[in-house]
Design an enzyme around this catalytic site. Structure first.
Site, PDB file in Angstrom:
ATOM      1  N   LYS A   4       4.335   4.988  -1.583  1.00  0.00           N
ATOM      2  CA  LYS A   4       2.974   5.554  -1.573  1.00  0.00           C
ATOM      3  C   LYS A   4       2.972   6.720  -2.568  1.00  0.00           C
ATOM      4  CE  LYS A   4      -0.645   6.687   1.760  1.00  0.00           C
ATOM      5  NZ  LYS A   4      -1.700   5.864   1.204  1.00  0.00           N
TER       6      LYS A   4
HETATM    7  N1  PMP Z   1      -2.873  -0.273   0.990  1.00  0.00           N
HETATM    8  C1  PMP Z   1      -3.105   0.854   0.297  1.00  0.00           C
HETATM    9  C2  PMP Z   1      -3.178   0.782  -1.184  1.00  0.00           C
HETATM   10  C3  PMP Z   1      -3.278   2.070   0.979  1.00  0.00           C
HETATM   11  O1  PMP Z   1      -3.518   3.197   0.300  1.00  0.00           O
HETATM   12  C4  PMP Z   1      -3.219   2.092   2.398  1.00  0.00           C
HETATM   13  C5  PMP Z   1      -3.424   3.379   3.136  1.00  0.00           C
HETATM   14  N2  PMP Z   1      -2.229   4.102   3.260  1.00  0.00           N
HETATM   15  C6  PMP Z   1      -2.963   0.890   3.060  1.00  0.00           C
HETATM   16  C7  PMP Z   1      -2.792  -0.273   2.328  1.00  0.00           C
HETATM   17  C8  PMP Z   1      -2.832   0.859   4.548  1.00  0.00           C
HETATM   18  O2  PMP Z   1      -1.653   1.499   4.929  1.00  0.00           O
HETATM   19  P1  PMP Z   1      -1.495   2.210   6.350  1.00  0.00           P
HETATM   20  O3  PMP Z   1      -1.918   1.207   7.351  1.00  0.00           O
HETATM   21  O4  PMP Z   1      -0.068   2.520   6.428  1.00  0.00           O
HETATM   22  O5  PMP Z   1      -2.397   3.390   6.346  1.00  0.00           O
END
Ligand code: PMP
Length: 302
Positions: A154
């Site tokens: 991330k």
């Molecule tokens: N894909 C992207 C590109 C994101 O930014 C997020 C948000 N973090 C998600 C998927 C979903 O991830 P999570 O469920 O861990 O928030």
């Protein structure tokens, strides 16, 4: 919206006022998008306590993201979880968004740094009611090539892609974008994973060009506990467009229904879809609701 004169943040081991905190304008993160972060939520539980949902998973992912980018990461998930609860308390927050960000020192040389910095910011976020259904368009922007980026990290810089896609969709009158991978298969939204429903089953793109979301993993857990069939596969765009239903899921979005993709409406009404069951079960989970009424509903579905 995010902070005022009374807001506290955690910054490199100390609690400081958000309005007084500073970062180095020569930071490599600011210049090159070379940093990592998390998006986490806390909820007021049914019992009235404050609970950070999937706290361990989020801070473990932060560490993995930092390692993927060769950012020094001297912190433990335990100490950062503790710091997050402290910041929430000082800011009098229960339903909140928690944003840890790991950033680099001054460095324009592209070499590996010998230190990193961390901030944990929090702001108020009401639980989402889930009534709105999204109209989504296939983006002209693809997800980044997984051979060009550590796509499962991330990383701050990846979000230029998300911003471009989301802004394009909104400029064209849609609520959100859906991005394809470099081979033209469905990948994910700018900040959320996608599931589609077909023939009483759920499908979601496999890993490779997506952020493997913690909410996505939670949807798998919910499916397991309720006896809903779910699998990962390559999803062609026309398969998604003609599906029975679809939803996005993510920490911020929670579980949110999609009504149309490229102006083609999904076949099922949202309230008759599997997504609607998942949405309500997710809400039960985040507030640690003891009794779920939804397993009976799933049986009627089958
Ligand atoms: N894909 C992207 C590109 C994101 O930014 C997020 C948000 N973090 C998600 C998927 C979903 O991830 P999570 O469920 O861990 O928030």
């Amino acid at each position: 919206m995010y902070y005022n004169e009374k807001t506290f943040i955690y910054l490199n081991g100390k609690i400081v006022k958000a309005s007084e905190a500073k970062i180095d304008l020569y930071s490599e993160t600011l210049h090159y998008g070379y940093g990592v972060f998390e998006g986490i939520r806390s909820y007021k539980t049914e019992e009235g306590t404050t609970k950070i949902f999937k706290e361990q998973e989020h801070f473990d992912r932060l560490k993995k993201s930092a390692e993927a980018l060769n950012l020094p990461y001297p912190w433990s998930s335990e100490e950062l979880i503790k710091a997050s609860y402290e910041v929430l308390k000082l800011n009098h927050l229960q339903d909140a968004y928690i944003r840890p960000i790991v950033y680099a020192p001054a460095n324009m040389s592209f070499g590996v740094n010998n230190e990193s910095f961390i901030a944990i910011e929090t702001w108020k976020m009401e639980p989402f009611l889930g009534e709105k259904l999204l109209s989504v368009m296939t983006s002209s922007f693809q997800r980044p090539n997984p051979k060009a980026f550590k796509i499962e990290a991330k990383a701050t810089g990846h979000y230029v892609n998300s911003i471009l896609a989301s802004q394009e969709a909104k400029a064209k009158g849609f609520d959100e974008a859906l991005l394809l991978d470099i081979n033209g298969y469905v990948a994910e939204g700018p900040g959320a994973n996608i599931f589609i429903e077909n023939g009483g089953k759920l499908f979601t793109p496999q890993r490779g060009s997506i952020l493997p979301g913690i909410t996505r993993a939670t949807v798998f857990e919910i499916c397991e506990s309720l006896g809903i069939e779910v699998s990962e596969k390559e999803i062609a765009i026309d398969e998604a467009q003609g599906a029975d239903g679809a939803f996005f899921c993510g920490t911020a979005a929670e579980v949110i229904g999609i009504k149309s993709l490229d102006n083609i409406f999904f076949k099922k009404e949202w309230t008759n879809s599997i997504g609607y069951i998942i949405q309500r079960e997710y809400k039960n989970l985040v507030v640690e609701k003891k009794e779920s009424e939804l397993s009976e509903e799933v049986k009627q579905f089958a």
